[in-house]
Design a protein around this motif. Sequence first.
Motif, short mmCIF file in Angstrom:
data_model
loop_
_atom_site.label_atom_id
_atom_site.label_comp_id
_atom_site.label_asym_id
_atom_site.label_seq_id
_atom_site.Cartn_x
_atom_site.Cartn_y
_atom_site.Cartn_z
N UNK A 22 -1.26 0.61 -9.17
CA UNK A 22 -2.69 0.77 -9.43
C UNK A 22 -3.27 1.89 -8.56
N UNK A 23 -4.27 2.54 -9.10
CA UNK A 23 -4.98 3.58 -8.35
C UNK A 23 -6.47 3.24 -8.31
N UNK B 20 2.93 11.18 -8.20
CA UNK B 20 2.05 12.13 -8.91
C UNK B 20 2.51 12.41 -10.33
N UNK B 21 3.79 12.24 -10.61
CA UNK B 21 4.34 12.59 -11.91
C UNK B 21 4.75 11.39 -12.76
N UNK C 254 0.95 -0.94 -4.96
CA UNK C 254 1.93 -1.54 -5.86
C UNK C 254 1.79 -3.06 -5.71
N UNK C 255 1.38 -3.71 -6.78
CA UNK C 255 1.16 -5.15 -6.80
C UNK C 255 2.41 -5.79 -7.43
N UNK C 256 3.14 -6.57 -6.64
CA UNK C 256 4.41 -7.16 -7.10
C UNK C 256 4.30 -8.67 -7.20
N UNK D 53 0.84 -1.20 0.00
CA UNK D 53 0.00 0.00 0.00
C UNK D 53 0.88 1.25 0.00
N UNK D 54 0.69 2.10 -0.99
CA UNK D 54 1.42 3.36 -1.09
C UNK D 54 0.62 4.44 -0.36
N UNK D 55 -0.66 4.49 -0.62
CA UNK D 55 -1.64 5.33 0.07
C UNK D 55 -2.94 4.54 0.10
#
Length: 100
Positions: A36-37, A90-91, A17-19, A10-12
Motif C-alpha cells: 500500500x502507498x 518504483x517499477x 507491506x501488510x501481510x 514499513x518499506x518507507x
Amino acid sequence: MTRVVRQLIWVRRDEVLDATEAYEGARRAFYGYTYRTLQSGSWLPAIRWDSWEGQDHVDRYDESGQLKDRLPWRDRPLADVLKLVKTFRRNLLTMDLSEL
C-alpha cells in the motif's frame, strides 16, 4: 486449530507491506500480502499477492485503488515478496509479476 499472523512492514514512511497468513497446524492455509502507498491521506492498495479461493494470484490496482487486473502467481514466502517490494518498488506496477 487455525492461527492467524498479521504483520505490518514499513518499506518507507509512505509505503507499507501488510501481510496476513493463516496456518492450520504447520501448513499455511492462506496468505495475503498487500503493498500500500499513502496518497492524499489514504492508504491505497497498489499490489496484492494472495491465495484467495485456493488460487495463487497477484492483483494490480490503479492510482485510485480500483482493481486493474489479476494475474497467476507462484506461491512465495513473505521474505521473497518483501525483497521484491524493496528492490522494485518504483517499477512494480509496470512489471509482469506472473513471470517472477
